[in-house]
Design a protein around this motif. Structure first.
Motif, PDB file in Angstrom:
ATOM      1  N   ASP A 195       0.820  -1.212   0.000  1.00 58.68           N
ATOM      2  CA  ASP A 195       0.000   0.000   0.000  1.00 58.68           C
ATOM      3  C   ASP A 195       0.854   1.262   0.000  1.00 58.68           C
ATOM      4  O   ASP A 195       0.547   2.245  -0.690  1.00 58.68           O
ATOM      5  CB  ASP A 195      -0.986  -0.005   1.162  1.00 58.68           C
ATOM      6  CG  ASP A 195      -0.374  -0.447   2.485  1.00 58.68           C
ATOM      7  OD1 ASP A 195       0.848  -0.678   2.550  1.00 58.68           O
ATOM      8  OD2 ASP A 195      -1.130  -0.568   3.463  1.00 58.68           O
ATOM      9  N   VAL A 199       1.039   4.453  -2.741  1.00 63.83           N
ATOM     10  CA  VAL A 199       1.015   5.859  -2.328  1.00 63.83           C
ATOM     11  C   VAL A 199       2.226   6.595  -2.914  1.00 63.83           C
ATOM     12  O   VAL A 199       2.104   7.719  -3.429  1.00 63.83           O
ATOM     13  CB  VAL A 199       0.993   5.975  -0.790  1.00 63.83           C
ATOM     14  CG1 VAL A 199       1.248   7.416  -0.345  1.00 63.83           C
ATOM     15  CG2 VAL A 199      -0.336   5.476  -0.251  1.00 63.83           C
ATOM     16  N   CYS A 202       1.690   7.450  -6.527  1.00 64.85           N
ATOM     17  CA  CYS A 202       0.750   8.566  -6.666  1.00 64.85           C
ATOM     18  C   CYS A 202       1.408   9.897  -6.324  1.00 64.85           C
ATOM     19  O   CYS A 202       1.184  10.906  -7.019  1.00 64.85           O
ATOM     20  CB  CYS A 202      -0.461   8.341  -5.768  1.00 64.85           C
ATOM     21  SG  CYS A 202      -1.520   6.961  -6.230  1.00 64.85           S
ATOM     22  N   LEU A 232      -5.586   4.358   0.804  1.00 61.88           N
ATOM     23  CA  LEU A 232      -5.718   5.455  -0.155  1.00 61.88           C
ATOM     24  C   LEU A 232      -6.720   6.496   0.331  1.00 61.88           C
ATOM     25  O   LEU A 232      -6.533   7.702   0.121  1.00 61.88           O
ATOM     26  CB  LEU A 232      -6.124   4.902  -1.515  1.00 61.88           C
ATOM     27  CG  LEU A 232      -5.069   4.025  -2.211  1.00 61.88           C
ATOM     28  CD1 LEU A 232      -5.673   3.315  -3.409  1.00 61.88           C
ATOM     29  CD2 LEU A 232      -3.861   4.859  -2.639  1.00 61.88           C
ATOM     30  N   LEU A 237      -6.123   9.817  -1.649  1.00 57.66           N
ATOM     31  CA  LEU A 237      -5.660   9.454  -2.983  1.00 57.66           C
ATOM     32  C   LEU A 237      -6.601   8.487  -3.695  1.00 57.66           C
ATOM     33  O   LEU A 237      -6.300   8.050  -4.813  1.00 57.66           O
ATOM     34  CB  LEU A 237      -4.263   8.816  -2.906  1.00 57.66           C
ATOM     35  CG  LEU A 237      -3.117   9.741  -2.517  1.00 57.66           C
ATOM     36  CD1 LEU A 237      -1.862   8.917  -2.232  1.00 57.66           C
ATOM     37  CD2 LEU A 237      -2.852  10.769  -3.611  1.00 57.66           C
ATOM     38  N   LEU A 238      -7.713   8.160  -3.087  1.00 55.85           N
ATOM     39  CA  LEU A 238      -8.557   7.120  -3.660  1.00 55.85           C
ATOM     40  C   LEU A 238      -9.072   7.491  -5.046  1.00 55.85           C
ATOM     41  O   LEU A 238      -9.231   6.621  -5.912  1.00 55.85           O
ATOM     42  CB  LEU A 238      -9.725   6.816  -2.717  1.00 55.85           C
ATOM     43  CG  LEU A 238     -10.611   5.629  -3.108  1.00 55.85           C
ATOM     44  CD1 LEU A 238      -9.794   4.355  -3.240  1.00 55.85           C
ATOM     45  CD2 LEU A 238     -11.734   5.443  -2.093  1.00 55.85           C
TER      46      LEU A 238
END
Length: 255
Positions: A195, A199, A202, A232, A237-238
């Protein structure tokens, strides 16, 4: 461009007028043993295919990023026509030929390859760190380019590393597909993006759309879709990341 997540890293990609079947793992649920040296004994794949396998057996071309069983399994070798055009990284062609495939093209390490109007550039990666990364062997990602299509970066089985940064810097993709899931063994670090790696992608490339796959299908992938979604959301950031379910299509507009 349209992308269908089949399961794990297996994708059906419609790009530049070509249909690609990528990293096919076509086994029925539970027919393969657990990945060795892992924290549980669940048999693989953990979930069935999202539909009849016949719908994925006639692409224009196959693309195999590397030969680990969750990307290229015995079912794929048995079910797919052996005369299909097959693209692979340098070093895998001999084994694939031994399996009976007769139309193999190697995507070279140092120069782009154009296949039926789609240009592919191989990108390296790190399938883990230290001795585990060395044992996992060579893996590849690929940059796709075609007239009227967004630039696509299929990152493959890699963690967040310098090769991924260099690909983002040097090729300026519009879209990146990351193999998430945080796969790992009992010892050592993760060998696919976890995960935090997603991130990092992104944050490093804020203009790039991200599609995260390679989750909930193999017993050593410890980061689930729900876990990644929660991370996220916490990082705001989703909206940047698509988390398709098995069988789901992601359609992206051409440029």
């Amino acid at each position: 461009m349209k992308i269908q997540l089949i399961r794990n890293a297996a994708l059906w990609l419609e790009y530049g007028g070509i249909t690609f079947l990528i990293d096919p793992m076509l086994s029925e649920k539970g027919v393969n043993p657990p990945i060795v040296n892992t924290e549980n004994d669940r048999r693989n794949p953990l979930v069935p295919l999202p539909g009849p396998v016949q719908q994925w057996l006639a692409p224009d071309a196959l693309l195999v990023t590397h030969l680990h069983q969750d990307h290229w399994d015995a079912a794929a070798v048995s079910l797919l026509p052996h005369d299909l055009p097959l693209l692979c990284q340098e070093g895998n062609q001999e084994q694939i030929a031994e399996q009976g495939f007769i139309n193999i093209t190697v995507v070279p390490d140092q120069q782009p390859l154009t296949f039926q109007g789609v240009t592919l550039t191989r990108i390296g990666g790190q399938h883990g760190t230290g001795s585990i990364g060395e044992l996992m062997g060579k893996v590849s990602g690929f940059i796709f380019r075609a007239e009227g299509e967004p630039v696509l970066y299929l990152a493959g089985d890699t963690i967040w590393c310098e090769e991924v940064k260099e690909a983002l810097d040097g090729h300026s993709p519009d879209i990146i597909i990351v193999n998430a899931g945080g796969a790992r063994f009992v010892t050592g670090g993760h060998i696919t993006m976890d995960d935090q790696d997603v991130v990092n992608v992104c944050r490093y490339a804020p203009a790039v759309s991200v599609i995260a796959v390679h989750m909930d299908a193999i017993n050593h992938c410890m980061v689930t879709r729900e876990m990644l979604k929660a991370c996220l959301e916490q990082e705001n950031l989703l909206e940047r990341v698509a988390l398709p379910q098995d069988g789901e299509w992601v359609e992206l507009l051409t440029v």
